[in-house]
Scaffold this motif. Sequence first.
Motif, short mmCIF file in Angstrom:
data_model
loop_
_atom_site.label_atom_id
_atom_site.label_comp_id
_atom_site.label_asym_id
_atom_site.label_seq_id
_atom_site.Cartn_x
_atom_site.Cartn_y
_atom_site.Cartn_z
N PHE A 154 43.99 -12.72 -43.32
CA PHE A 154 44.09 -14.15 -43.65
C PHE A 154 42.88 -14.96 -43.16
O PHE A 154 43.00 -16.13 -42.80
N GLU A 155 41.70 -14.30 -43.14
CA GLU A 155 40.46 -15.01 -42.81
C GLU A 155 39.88 -15.57 -44.11
O GLU A 155 38.91 -15.07 -44.68
N THR A 156 40.47 -16.65 -44.60
CA THR A 156 40.11 -17.21 -45.90
C THR A 156 38.65 -17.63 -45.95
O THR A 156 37.97 -17.44 -46.97
N GLN A 157 38.16 -18.20 -44.87
CA GLN A 157 36.77 -18.66 -44.83
C GLN A 157 35.82 -17.49 -45.04
O GLN A 157 34.85 -17.59 -45.82
N LEU A 158 36.08 -16.37 -44.38
CA LEU A 158 35.22 -15.20 -44.53
C LEU A 158 35.27 -14.66 -45.95
O LEU A 158 34.25 -14.23 -46.50
N MET A 159 36.46 -14.70 -46.57
CA MET A 159 36.59 -14.21 -47.94
C MET A 159 35.74 -15.05 -48.89
O MET A 159 35.04 -14.51 -49.75
N TRP A 160 35.76 -16.37 -48.74
CA TRP A 160 35.00 -17.23 -49.63
C TRP A 160 33.50 -17.13 -49.37
O TRP A 160 32.69 -17.25 -50.29
N ILE A 161 33.12 -16.87 -48.13
CA ILE A 161 31.70 -16.63 -47.83
C ILE A 161 31.24 -15.36 -48.53
O ILE A 161 30.14 -15.30 -49.09
N THR A 162 32.09 -14.34 -48.52
CA THR A 162 31.78 -13.08 -49.20
C THR A 162 31.61 -13.30 -50.70
O THR A 162 30.68 -12.78 -51.32
N VAL A 163 32.52 -14.07 -51.28
CA VAL A 163 32.43 -14.39 -52.71
C VAL A 163 31.12 -15.13 -53.01
O VAL A 163 30.44 -14.84 -54.01
N ALA A 164 30.76 -16.07 -52.14
CA ALA A 164 29.52 -16.83 -52.34
C ALA A 164 28.30 -15.92 -52.26
O ALA A 164 27.35 -16.05 -53.05
N ILE A 165 28.29 -14.99 -51.32
CA ILE A 165 27.17 -14.05 -51.18
C ILE A 165 27.03 -13.20 -52.44
O ILE A 165 25.93 -13.00 -52.96
N LEU A 166 28.16 -12.70 -52.94
CA LEU A 166 28.13 -11.89 -54.17
C LEU A 166 27.59 -12.71 -55.34
O LEU A 166 26.78 -12.21 -56.14
N ALA A 167 28.00 -13.97 -55.43
CA ALA A 167 27.54 -14.82 -56.52
C ALA A 167 26.03 -15.06 -56.42
O ALA A 167 25.32 -15.01 -57.44
N VAL A 168 25.53 -15.27 -55.22
CA VAL A 168 24.09 -15.50 -55.03
C VAL A 168 23.30 -14.25 -55.36
O VAL A 168 22.27 -14.30 -56.06
#
Length: 241
Positions: free
Chosen positions: A185-199
């Motif tokens: 449930f580390e939502t912040q880390l999950m969204w950071i991961t998504v952002a890195i993949l998008a970049v």
Amino acid sequence: MTWTEMQPLLSQACWDTLYMVGWSTLIAVAGGLPLGILLVLTDRGGLLQNVVAQKVLGQVVNIARSMPFIILMVALMGFTRWITGTTIGREAAIVPLAIGAVPFFARLVETAVREVDGGLVEAVQAMGGNTWTIVRKVLVPESLPSLIASTTTTVVALIGYSAMAGTVGAGGLGDIAIRYGYQRFETQLMWITVAILAVVISLIQFAGDYAARSLHRRDGRSGPAPRLRLLKADAAAGETA
């Protein structure tokens, strides 16, 4: 989880993802390029026309492409263990990633090569060029912008596959998103991961598009006539030698 705790996890995950995708791309290009060219050469009217061989190769490629990646990973576990000695980790993930990408890239290569001007092929044939010469001097160079675009598409697809592979212990950004973002449930880390993949995907797409457009502009300035003169000059030099 603080940024100090997330940073080493994300750094290692990024490296693992790039490692898996990099090696898988090299294997996919090495296997898919000759396979795609062979699909064109053995087709009706091709330089190596063999309808039976073309149909068999086409069916193998179609079957491999139709298999969902998650099922492919499970189906190849025995083969992966035989190759790498394990079924988890980034080295193990390269096996299904590469095998899944080869037929995908081969179809893209086939489409790119079919777009080559048949007049150039006929001209090289008239000058006595054999099949290898036509592939090396005409088919690959003339389809290079499309091949670069196809490679870019393959890399982007492999990044998505590698994230999926993270769900079964392959490591990388997908593993971080599932293990920490979802299960803990580390939502912040999950969204950071998504952002890195998008970049990462955006940068790769931009680089691939820029390279393909640059080659298209160069080919547009040269045109088929100058290229044909260069091919004639190469043929003449070969005869002199």
